[in-house]
Design a protein around this motif. Structure first.
Motif, PDB file in Angstrom:
ATOM      1  N   GLU A  18       0.814  -1.211   0.000  1.00  0.00           N
ATOM      2  CA  GLU A  18       0.000   0.000   0.000  1.00  0.00           C
ATOM      3  C   GLU A  18       0.852   1.267   0.000  1.00  0.00           C
ATOM      4  OE1 GLU A  18      -2.686  -0.252   3.271  1.00  0.00           O
ATOM      5  OE2 GLU A  18      -3.610  -2.131   2.584  1.00  0.00           O
ATOM      6  N   ASP A  19       2.073   1.170   0.492  1.00  0.00           N
ATOM      7  CA  ASP A  19       2.960   2.333   0.561  1.00  0.00           C
ATOM      8  C   ASP A  19       3.955   2.376  -0.594  1.00  0.00           C
ATOM      9  OD1 ASP A  19       1.803   3.168   2.986  1.00  0.00           O
ATOM     10  OD2 ASP A  19       3.080   1.781   4.113  1.00  0.00           O
ATOM     11  N   ARG A  20       3.767   1.484  -1.582  1.00  0.00           N
ATOM     12  CA  ARG A  20       4.684   1.447  -2.718  1.00  0.00           C
ATOM     13  C   ARG A  20       3.948   1.787  -4.005  1.00  0.00           C
ATOM     14  NH1 ARG A  20       7.599  -4.266  -2.497  1.00  0.00           N
ATOM     15  NH2 ARG A  20       8.283  -3.479  -4.533  1.00  0.00           N
ATOM     16  N   LYS A  21       4.604   2.533  -4.860  1.00  0.00           N
ATOM     17  CA  LYS A  21       4.003   2.888  -6.140  1.00  0.00           C
ATOM     18  C   LYS A  21       4.147   1.767  -7.156  1.00  0.00           C
ATOM     19  CE  LYS A  21       4.520   7.905  -5.719  1.00  0.00           C
ATOM     20  NZ  LYS A  21       5.097   9.146  -6.329  1.00  0.00           N
ATOM     21  N   GLU A  22       5.189   0.969  -7.016  1.00  0.00           N
ATOM     22  CA  GLU A  22       5.428  -0.103  -7.982  1.00  0.00           C
ATOM     23  C   GLU A  22       5.679  -1.425  -7.276  1.00  0.00           C
ATOM     24  OE1 GLU A  22       8.428   0.809 -10.796  1.00  0.00           O
ATOM     25  OE2 GLU A  22       7.482   2.668 -11.489  1.00  0.00           O
TER      26      GLU A  22
ATOM     27  N   ASN B  56      -6.696   1.737  -3.919  1.00  0.00           N
ATOM     28  CA  ASN B  56      -5.300   1.752  -4.354  1.00  0.00           C
ATOM     29  C   ASN B  56      -4.562   0.466  -3.980  1.00  0.00           C
ATOM     30  OD1 ASN B  56      -3.286   3.094  -5.786  1.00  0.00           O
ATOM     31  ND2 ASN B  56      -2.338   3.897  -3.933  1.00  0.00           N
ATOM     32  N   LYS B  57      -5.284  -0.660  -4.049  1.00  0.00           N
ATOM     33  CA  LYS B  57      -4.655  -1.947  -3.743  1.00  0.00           C
ATOM     34  C   LYS B  57      -3.917  -2.471  -4.966  1.00  0.00           C
ATOM     35  CE  LYS B  57      -7.631  -3.634  -0.030  1.00  0.00           C
ATOM     36  NZ  LYS B  57      -8.473  -4.751   0.468  1.00  0.00           N
ATOM     37  N   GLN B  58      -2.803  -3.138  -4.712  1.00  0.00           N
ATOM     38  CA  GLN B  58      -2.030  -3.734  -5.790  1.00  0.00           C
ATOM     39  C   GLN B  58      -2.675  -5.062  -6.203  1.00  0.00           C
ATOM     40  OE1 GLN B  58       0.462  -2.258  -7.207  1.00  0.00           O
ATOM     41  NE2 GLN B  58       1.235  -0.760  -5.742  1.00  0.00           N
TER      42      GLN B  58
ATOM     43  N   ASP C 152     -10.259   8.850  -8.423  1.00  0.00           N
ATOM     44  CA  ASP C 152      -9.883   9.764  -7.343  1.00  0.00           C
ATOM     45  C   ASP C 152      -9.853   9.002  -6.024  1.00  0.00           C
ATOM     46  OD1 ASP C 152      -9.446  11.798  -5.585  1.00  0.00           O
ATOM     47  OD2 ASP C 152     -11.242  12.949  -6.066  1.00  0.00           O
ATOM     48  N   THR C 153      -8.654   8.567  -5.628  1.00  0.00           N
ATOM     49  CA  THR C 153      -8.526   7.786  -4.400  1.00  0.00           C
ATOM     50  C   THR C 153      -8.579   8.662  -3.152  1.00  0.00           C
ATOM     51  OG1 THR C 153      -6.111   7.902  -4.576  1.00  0.00           O
ATOM     52  CG2 THR C 153      -7.190   5.982  -5.550  1.00  0.00           C
ATOM     53  N   GLU C 154      -8.577   9.973  -3.325  1.00  0.00           N
ATOM     54  CA  GLU C 154      -8.669  10.875  -2.179  1.00  0.00           C
ATOM     55  C   GLU C 154     -10.107  11.057  -1.720  1.00  0.00           C
ATOM     56  OE1 GLU C 154      -6.104  12.152  -0.508  1.00  0.00           O
ATOM     57  OE2 GLU C 154      -4.782  11.018  -1.828  1.00  0.00           O
ATOM     58  N   HIS C 155     -11.061  10.807  -2.605  1.00  0.00           N
ATOM     59  CA  HIS C 155     -12.488  10.979  -2.272  1.00  0.00           C
ATOM     60  C   HIS C 155     -13.228   9.704  -2.688  1.00  0.00           C
ATOM     61  CE1 HIS C 155     -10.816  15.060  -2.869  1.00  0.00           C
ATOM     62  NE2 HIS C 155     -11.547  15.355  -1.810  1.00  0.00           N
TER      63      HIS C 155
END
Length: 350
Positions: A181-185, A262-264, A283-286
């Motif tokens: 969850e804390d990684r972009k790739e 935003n799950k991988q 939009d993962t912020e909302h």
């Protein structure tokens, strides 16, 4: 009715027959006792239902190993493959389902989910402290239940080792999933490793445990464990596909929830490798404001990148690999059912 629909109907019928046996055994193996609130919470999700796919795999594998007609033998006194005493494989099946329930309780706590199996999650129905204790209780009870199969001491110890190793790997897989969850790739290999540990190992244990308890040779145990790993990974990847392609009302949750949260998944991992900016798709912020139209548009991008088809193909390939491993079993009706069950795991939901 198409051949796929006929196969699904047959599999669901077979699962349902074994689910009844498992459901009837759960109160015997996990009775409500003092303190009542703890055991009621422990039983809460088990009593709420579930397909019982993993215990079904265990029972059908036992049938295939013993080369008996499905449902024709007493699961409480199942014949070993040699001159050793019969084995209670139904207890082993309940043990596996109890482990599954333990993981669900803790998953819901970690994800702060409200619902599970159409009812409030355990930490919502009771409270956080009781839910944690209920999960812990189920974890320890699974080992107690496995101790009661009547298998020889050597086979029992080996079965407990399989179960303990499975639980360790599930926790390792969950830890990997959280770290993603804390990684972009995340690479494809990393994702498949996580899925193997978090999801597939319990299918692997379900297939291998009857071979251990009934006294099969090491080659057969290994082949069945591999079958479970392959179909378990295929099962989870197919879940990733369903999350994007099945309507919300059918899923029982928001379609595209993995993307919104935003799950991988194998789909997003592949899409990034194709140059897609996955983080900008919704939009993962909302998260509460994401619409079906936005999900449709995101799915269109993922389809254009070939990522959804890639996931489908990967799941199907894994299942085909798993089915090949069943050559270690006698050619009988139960083995055929294990093959059909593997197909169902990557076809369900359409």
């Amino acid at each position: 009715m198409t051949s796929r629909e006929a196969r699904e109907e047959a599999v669901l019928g077979a699962v349902g027959e074994r689910r009844e046996r498992v459901n009837a055994a759960i109160p015997d193996e996990l009775p409500i006792r003092r303190p009542e609130r703890l055991y009621e919470a422990s039983r809460y999700l088990l009593d709420a239902g579930g397909k019982r796919l993993r215990p079904t795999v265990l029972l059908v594998t036992a049938e295939a190993l013993a080369d008996v007609a499905p449902l024709s033998t007493d699961y409480r006194a199942f014949p070993a493959l040699d001159d050793e005493p019969p084995v209670d494989v139904l207890s082993a099946a309940v043990s596996v389902e109890v482990i599954q329930s333990f993981t669900l309780i803790h998953d819901d706590i970690m994800d702060d989910d409200d619902l599970r199996r159409g009812v409030p999650a355990v930490h919502r129905e009771y409270d956080l402290e009781t839910a944690i204790l209920a999960g812990d209780t189920l974890y320890s009870k699974a080992f107690e239940i496995m101790l009661g199969t009547g298998a020889t001491t050597e086979r029992t110890v080996r079965a407990l080792d399989v179960l303990a190793n499975t639980c360790t790997q599930i926790c390792e897989g969950q830890s990997l999933d959280v770290s993603f969850e804390d990684r972009k790739e995340v690479t494809t290999d990393e994702y498949l490793e996580m899925v193997e540990q978090k999801t597939a190992v319990l299918y692997a244990a379900s297939a291998a445990l009857p071979a251990v308890l009934l006294g099969a040779d090491d080659e057969t145990v290994e082949a069945l464990y591999g079958y479970g790993l392959d179909v378990g990974r295929g099962f989870q990847i197919h879940d990733d596909v369903l999350d994007l392609t099945v309507p919300s009302e059918t899923l029982g949750k928001q379609r595209g929830s993995d993307l919104v949260e935003n799950k991988q998944t194998l789909i997003t991992v592949h899409a990034r490798e194709q140059g897609v900016d996955v983080g900008s798709l919704v939009d993962t912020e909302h998260v509460d404001d994401v619409t079906e139209a936005e999900i449709d548009e995101a799915v269109g991008v993922l389809e254009e990148a070939g990522s959804i088809e890639y996931a489908r193909d990967t799941a199907s390939e894994l299942v085909e690999d798993g089915k090949q491993r069943l050559d270690a079993l006698p050619d009988n009706e139960a083995r055929d059912l294990l093959m059909q069950l593997a197909d169902y795991l990557v076809e369900r939901g359409y």
